[in-house]
Structure formats: C-alpha cells, structure tokens
Motif scaffolding. Sequence first.
Motif, PDB file in Angstrom:
ATOM      1  N   ILE A 172       0.849  -1.200   0.000  1.00  0.00           N
ATOM      2  CA  ILE A 172       0.000   0.000   0.000  1.00  0.00           C
ATOM      3  C   ILE A 172       0.886   1.252   0.000  1.00  0.00           C
ATOM      4  O   ILE A 172       0.632   2.202  -0.750  1.00  0.00           O
ATOM      5  CB  ILE A 172      -0.975   0.002   1.196  1.00  0.00           C
ATOM      6  N   ILE A 173       1.927   1.254   0.814  1.00  0.00           N
ATOM      7  CA  ILE A 173       2.819   2.418   0.861  1.00  0.00           C
ATOM      8  C   ILE A 173       3.516   2.605  -0.486  1.00  0.00           C
ATOM      9  O   ILE A 173       3.651   3.739  -0.971  1.00  0.00           O
ATOM     10  CB  ILE A 173       3.833   2.287   2.016  1.00  0.00           C
ATOM     11  N   GLN A 203       3.706   5.676  -5.675  1.00  0.00           N
ATOM     12  CA  GLN A 203       3.491   5.765  -7.123  1.00  0.00           C
ATOM     13  C   GLN A 203       2.485   6.870  -7.454  1.00  0.00           C
ATOM     14  O   GLN A 203       2.716   7.662  -8.365  1.00  0.00           O
ATOM     15  CB  GLN A 203       2.977   4.437  -7.673  1.00  0.00           C
ATOM     16  N   ILE A 204       1.402   6.921  -6.715  1.00  0.00           N
ATOM     17  CA  ILE A 204       0.381   7.952  -6.918  1.00  0.00           C
ATOM     18  C   ILE A 204       1.007   9.322  -6.657  1.00  0.00           C
ATOM     19  O   ILE A 204       0.819  10.269  -7.428  1.00  0.00           O
ATOM     20  CB  ILE A 204      -0.832   7.732  -5.985  1.00  0.00           C
ATOM     21  N   SER A 205       1.757   9.413  -5.577  1.00  0.00           N
ATOM     22  CA  SER A 205       2.409  10.671  -5.208  1.00  0.00           C
ATOM     23  C   SER A 205       3.367  11.141  -6.298  1.00  0.00           C
ATOM     24  O   SER A 205       3.401  12.322  -6.648  1.00  0.00           O
ATOM     25  CB  SER A 205       3.155  10.496  -3.886  1.00  0.00           C
ATOM     26  N   SER A 206       4.141  10.233  -6.825  1.00  0.00           N
ATOM     27  CA  SER A 206       5.100  10.576  -7.871  1.00  0.00           C
ATOM     28  C   SER A 206       4.376  11.054  -9.131  1.00  0.00           C
ATOM     29  O   SER A 206       4.761  12.048  -9.739  1.00  0.00           O
ATOM     30  CB  SER A 206       5.963   9.355  -8.181  1.00  0.00           C
ATOM     31  N   ASN A 238       5.039  14.439   2.736  1.00  0.00           N
ATOM     32  CA  ASN A 238       4.296  14.616   3.980  1.00  0.00           C
ATOM     33  C   ASN A 238       2.848  14.127   3.837  1.00  0.00           C
ATOM     34  O   ASN A 238       2.268  13.609   4.783  1.00  0.00           O
ATOM     35  CB  ASN A 238       4.328  16.096   4.394  1.00  0.00           C
ATOM     36  N   THR A 239       2.280  14.279   2.657  1.00  0.00           N
ATOM     37  CA  THR A 239       0.915  13.809   2.397  1.00  0.00           C
ATOM     38  C   THR A 239       0.849  12.293   2.543  1.00  0.00           C
ATOM     39  O   THR A 239      -0.082  11.756   3.145  1.00  0.00           O
ATOM     40  CB  THR A 239       0.458  14.244   0.991  1.00  0.00           C
ATOM     41  N   ILE A 240       1.859  11.622   2.016  1.00  0.00           N
ATOM     42  CA  ILE A 240       1.905  10.163   2.110  1.00  0.00           C
ATOM     43  C   ILE A 240       2.097   9.742   3.567  1.00  0.00           C
ATOM     44  O   ILE A 240       1.443   8.814   4.043  1.00  0.00           O
ATOM     45  CB  ILE A 240       3.033   9.593   1.217  1.00  0.00           C
ATOM     46  N   ALA A 241       2.975  10.431   4.278  1.00  0.00           N
ATOM     47  CA  ALA A 241       3.179  10.125   5.699  1.00  0.00           C
ATOM     48  C   ALA A 241       1.876  10.280   6.472  1.00  0.00           C
ATOM     49  O   ALA A 241       1.559   9.479   7.357  1.00  0.00           O
ATOM     50  CB  ALA A 241       4.258  11.032   6.287  1.00  0.00           C
ATOM     51  N   MET A 242       1.107  11.295   6.132  1.00  0.00           N
ATOM     52  CA  MET A 242      -0.168  11.533   6.798  1.00  0.00           C
ATOM     53  C   MET A 242      -1.169  10.410   6.490  1.00  0.00           C
ATOM     54  O   MET A 242      -1.888   9.944   7.375  1.00  0.00           O
ATOM     55  CB  MET A 242      -0.731  12.878   6.340  1.00  0.00           C
ATOM     56  N   ALA A 243      -1.212   9.975   5.245  1.00  0.00           N
ATOM     57  CA  ALA A 243      -2.118   8.891   4.863  1.00  0.00           C
ATOM     58  C   ALA A 243      -1.761   7.604   5.610  1.00  0.00           C
ATOM     59  O   ALA A 243      -2.644   6.902   6.121  1.00  0.00           O
ATOM     60  CB  ALA A 243      -2.069   8.667   3.353  1.00  0.00           C
ATOM     61  N   LEU A 298      -8.694   4.467 -10.142  1.00  0.00           N
ATOM     62  CA  LEU A 298      -7.426   3.902  -9.686  1.00  0.00           C
ATOM     63  C   LEU A 298      -7.613   2.512  -9.074  1.00  0.00           C
ATOM     64  O   LEU A 298      -6.698   1.694  -9.086  1.00  0.00           O
ATOM     65  CB  LEU A 298      -6.749   4.834  -8.677  1.00  0.00           C
ATOM     66  N   SER A 299      -8.796   2.269  -8.531  1.00  0.00           N
ATOM     67  CA  SER A 299      -9.080   0.941  -7.968  1.00  0.00           C
ATOM     68  C   SER A 299      -9.509  -0.038  -9.055  1.00  0.00           C
ATOM     69  O   SER A 299      -9.848  -1.178  -8.752  1.00  0.00           O
ATOM     70  CB  SER A 299     -10.161   1.035  -6.891  1.00  0.00           C
ATOM     71  N   ARG A 300      -9.489   0.448 -10.299  1.00  0.00           N
ATOM     72  CA  ARG A 300      -9.914  -0.352 -11.458  1.00  0.00           C
ATOM     73  C   ARG A 300     -11.372  -0.779 -11.321  1.00  0.00           C
ATOM     74  O   ARG A 300     -11.753  -1.891 -11.685  1.00  0.00           O
ATOM     75  CB  ARG A 300      -8.996  -1.542 -11.655  1.00  0.00           C
TER      76      ARG A 300
END
Length: 185
Positions: free
Chosen positions: A56-57, A62-65, A72-77, A126-128
């Motif tokens: 998941i991380i 990948q989404i973030s990139s 920081n957004t990813i860390a928060m998620a 994104l979840s197809r």
Amino acid sequence: TTAAATTTTTTNEMIIESINAMKKQESMYYQTKDGVYYNNNDHSSGVVNEKCRRLIIAWYKQISSYYHFHDNTIAMAVNCLDRYVAIETSILEDRLEYRLASMACLYTAIKIHEQLALDPKSLSKLSRGVFHSKDIEEMEFRILTTLNWTVNAPTAFSFVELYLKLLSPSIINTNSNNTEKEQTT
C-alpha cells in the motif's frame, strides 16, 4: 547585531515551542500502535500483514510521484491508516476492506495537504472499478469518525523542517566564518 540576535532568539523560541506542541499533540492523539500488522503472519488470502502494508505504501508513492504530491501527504495517509487499523483490528481480516480504507486515507490526506485534490471518481478508476465513489466517501467518513477527526498529525517531515530552521542560522554563520577565514589566509 543586538536586534538581529534578539530576533533570532525569539524565532528559535517560537520554533522550540512549536516542536514541543507537536510532541504533545503526537503523544496525545496521533501515536500509532506497534505490532498491529505483525500479529498476522498468515499469508493466506484475506489476511492483512506487514507485506500488504508495504505494498500500500509503495502504491501511495506511485500515486504521489505521478501527481507530484508531497512526501508529507503520504506520511499523513499512512499515519491515518495505521491508527485506524489499530482501532478497527477486524479490518486486518479482509484485504478488500483494507484496500478501501487505504484509498480513503490517501483521499483524505490529499484533500487536506495538497492544492490538487483527487475526486472520488478518480480514486474509483485507480481501484480499477473495484470501489465506487460512494464506497470511498463512506469509508472516509467511518475513518474520520473513528479517529475523532484527528487527521493532521505531526510527521517526521514536520519535525525535520523545524529542526533545520533551528540549525540554519548556526550553519550559515559557520559557513560564512569559514569563508572569511579562507579569504584572510
């Protein structure tokens, strides 16, 4: 120079006060529970474990990139997901539900921390098509309610940014002193 020193001292005091407030906030509201994922070493289908979390991380990254989101957004998620899982441990028995929760946590973190927000339809794509917009929004509400709407955790990035602000005047002074010494020799 006295005015500059006073300003620096006041600024440093404010930064230290912010760091202390963030530490208190973190310990009171945002701590994650160690070992939540480690109790599930069973790799059979349907059981979430540390490997699932790592996947998941990686997906978050990948989404973030792709969208140029902040780390920081990813860390928060991740923080929201981990805290939700620690409270709603039954989610570890259902990989599909876990994926939905991970999407909802990312959706929430993006809405809070990014200028560009993804709409639930985009996440559904994104979840197809596994999850519909309504599923993501309902899970987001469940997570927010479970976490008592405490979703703006201080992250390692937040702390590092403040510590660097504390260090930067001394680093700048050290570098300029070294430059002056080099010029005089």
